[in-house]
Design a protein around this motif. Sequence first.
Motif, PDB file in Angstrom:
ATOM      1  N   LYS A  57      15.197   8.787  54.565  1.00 37.41           N
ATOM      2  CA  LYS A  57      15.258  10.246  54.508  1.00 37.41           C
ATOM      3  C   LYS A  57      14.458  10.768  53.314  1.00 37.41           C
ATOM      4  O   LYS A  57      13.750  11.783  53.417  1.00 37.41           O
ATOM      5  CB  LYS A  57      16.702  10.704  54.407  1.00 37.41           C
ATOM      6  CG  LYS A  57      16.881  12.214  54.290  1.00 37.41           C
ATOM      7  CD  LYS A  57      18.334  12.594  54.092  1.00 37.41           C
ATOM      8  CE  LYS A  57      18.860  12.088  52.766  1.00 37.41           C
ATOM      9  NZ  LYS A  57      20.250  12.555  52.493  1.00 37.41           N
ATOM     10  N   ALA A  58      14.549  10.070  52.185  1.00 38.64           N
ATOM     11  CA  ALA A  58      13.830  10.501  50.983  1.00 38.64           C
ATOM     12  C   ALA A  58      12.327  10.463  51.209  1.00 38.64           C
ATOM     13  O   ALA A  58      11.597  11.355  50.751  1.00 38.64           O
ATOM     14  CB  ALA A  58      14.213   9.621  49.793  1.00 38.64           C
ATOM     15  N   GLU A  59      11.850   9.455  51.926  1.00 41.45           N
ATOM     16  CA  GLU A  59      10.418   9.350  52.191  1.00 41.45           C
ATOM     17  C   GLU A  59       9.954  10.464  53.133  1.00 41.45           C
ATOM     18  O   GLU A  59       8.845  10.981  52.999  1.00 41.45           O
ATOM     19  CB  GLU A  59      10.099   7.972  52.772  1.00 41.45           C
ATOM     20  CG  GLU A  59      10.215   6.860  51.732  1.00 41.45           C
ATOM     21  CD  GLU A  59      10.128   5.473  52.339  1.00 41.45           C
ATOM     22  OE1 GLU A  59       9.715   4.549  51.628  1.00 41.45           O
ATOM     23  OE2 GLU A  59      10.505   5.309  53.529  1.00 41.45           O
ATOM     24  N   VAL A  60      10.812  10.830  54.082  1.00 38.07           N
ATOM     25  CA  VAL A  60      10.481  11.945  54.968  1.00 38.07           C
ATOM     26  C   VAL A  60      10.312  13.228  54.160  1.00 38.07           C
ATOM     27  O   VAL A  60       9.342  13.977  54.337  1.00 38.07           O
ATOM     28  CB  VAL A  60      11.570  12.126  56.046  1.00 38.07           C
ATOM     29  CG1 VAL A  60      11.365  13.432  56.813  1.00 38.07           C
ATOM     30  CG2 VAL A  60      11.557  10.951  57.019  1.00 38.07           C
ATOM     31  N   TRP A  61      11.237  13.481  53.229  1.00 39.00           N
ATOM     32  CA  TRP A  61      11.147  14.682  52.407  1.00 39.00           C
ATOM     33  C   TRP A  61       9.974  14.617  51.437  1.00 39.00           C
ATOM     34  O   TRP A  61       9.340  15.639  51.146  1.00 39.00           O
ATOM     35  CB  TRP A  61      12.455  14.923  51.653  1.00 39.00           C
ATOM     36  CG  TRP A  61      13.473  15.586  52.518  1.00 39.00           C
ATOM     37  CD1 TRP A  61      14.637  15.050  53.005  1.00 39.00           C
ATOM     38  CD2 TRP A  61      13.416  16.911  53.040  1.00 39.00           C
ATOM     39  NE1 TRP A  61      15.290  15.955  53.780  1.00 39.00           N
ATOM     40  CE2 TRP A  61      14.568  17.115  53.825  1.00 39.00           C
ATOM     41  CE3 TRP A  61      12.496  17.952  52.917  1.00 39.00           C
ATOM     42  CZ2 TRP A  61      14.822  18.309  54.488  1.00 39.00           C
ATOM     43  CZ3 TRP A  61      12.741  19.150  53.574  1.00 39.00           C
ATOM     44  CH2 TRP A  61      13.909  19.314  54.344  1.00 39.00           C
ATOM     45  N   ASP A  62       9.660  13.432  50.936  1.00 36.34           N
ATOM     46  CA  ASP A  62       8.476  13.277  50.087  1.00 36.34           C
ATOM     47  C   ASP A  62       7.226  13.719  50.845  1.00 36.34           C
ATOM     48  O   ASP A  62       6.365  14.424  50.309  1.00 36.34           O
ATOM     49  CB  ASP A  62       8.323  11.821  49.644  1.00 36.34           C
ATOM     50  CG  ASP A  62       9.253  11.458  48.496  1.00 36.34           C
ATOM     51  OD1 ASP A  62       9.881  12.368  47.932  1.00 36.34           O
ATOM     52  OD2 ASP A  62       9.343  10.257  48.170  1.00 36.34           O
ATOM     53  N   TYR A  63       7.135  13.285  52.096  1.00 41.11           N
ATOM     54  CA  TYR A  63       5.968  13.630  52.908  1.00 41.11           C
ATOM     55  C   TYR A  63       5.924  15.132  53.170  1.00 41.11           C
ATOM     56  O   TYR A  63       4.860  15.767  53.064  1.00 41.11           O
ATOM     57  CB  TYR A  63       6.012  12.867  54.238  1.00 41.11           C
ATOM     58  CG  TYR A  63       4.815  13.120  55.120  1.00 41.11           C
ATOM     59  CD1 TYR A  63       3.687  12.304  55.047  1.00 41.11           C
ATOM     60  CD2 TYR A  63       4.795  14.188  56.022  1.00 41.11           C
ATOM     61  CE1 TYR A  63       2.576  12.547  55.851  1.00 41.11           C
ATOM     62  CE2 TYR A  63       3.701  14.433  56.829  1.00 41.11           C
ATOM     63  CZ  TYR A  63       2.588  13.611  56.735  1.00 41.11           C
ATOM     64  OH  TYR A  63       1.492  13.864  57.531  1.00 41.11           O
TER      65      TYR A  63
END
Length: 267
Positions: free
Chosen positions: A200-206
């Motif tokens: 989820k954190a990587e999705v928000w980073d993107y």
Amino acid sequence: PIRMSKSKSRTGVGVHYRGELAATIKLGSPRIPATTIDLASLFRRHALVHIAFLGGKDSLVVADLCSPWREKVVLLWGNTGMMWPHMEQFIRGQRDKFRLIEASPQMDLVSYWQQHGLPSDLTPVDNALGTKGFVKMQPHTVCCFNNRILPILNAGLLDGMTALLRGQRVSDEAFSNHQGFCMGLCPQVETAGPIWEWSKAEVWDYIMARSLVTPEQYRDADIKCQTFGSLECAGCPARNTQGNRARAARSRSSATFSGRRRKYSPS
């Protein structure tokens, strides 16, 4: 769009929302994870690539990942009729970037539930059979497939679909992954989940690195809980989980959603 403040540290830029750390972007080049498939190769193999698009953050990221080949991209939206008005507007607004096909089930959900039974996480035999005196029920997976997945597949096949992408991620713990999405009905279609291994954190980073506009429910104070199901699932009788109850409670009390709720209760 989400409006957030940023704070710098030695390791990265912290993106905060109402005092909470929502995402961290590494300093230097934005931290964008690798996709689980080679998208360039996929688009070379197929004249069109269809995306199961529900308007949430994950399918939004998948669509953006495919934007370099936008002339080959087709978004497939399974409109059950339970989608909130602002989401309908948001999804239809994607026509400015991609071709969008809106697919609907054969009957409205209330009529479907009256005929086939209410979706349920647990379906006793008497309820499944519609025994006299028992409320008729059906497994929620059957209802979801007939009203969300099947219209998407039918619309895609009518449009010549040979490749289908989903925003499903392994941490979603859904009843089917991207490989099982077609349920064996279209074995000729190549299916893939480009962000299957993303957190989820990587999705928000993107999302933050790309400055993507997201639907307004992601402005919710409890933004970290916006990971379960789709917003339209909040109205499903089956998904009576703690997360869905919390989301429904937040939506009812939020001025953002004031006057936008619908009631779906079979008589």
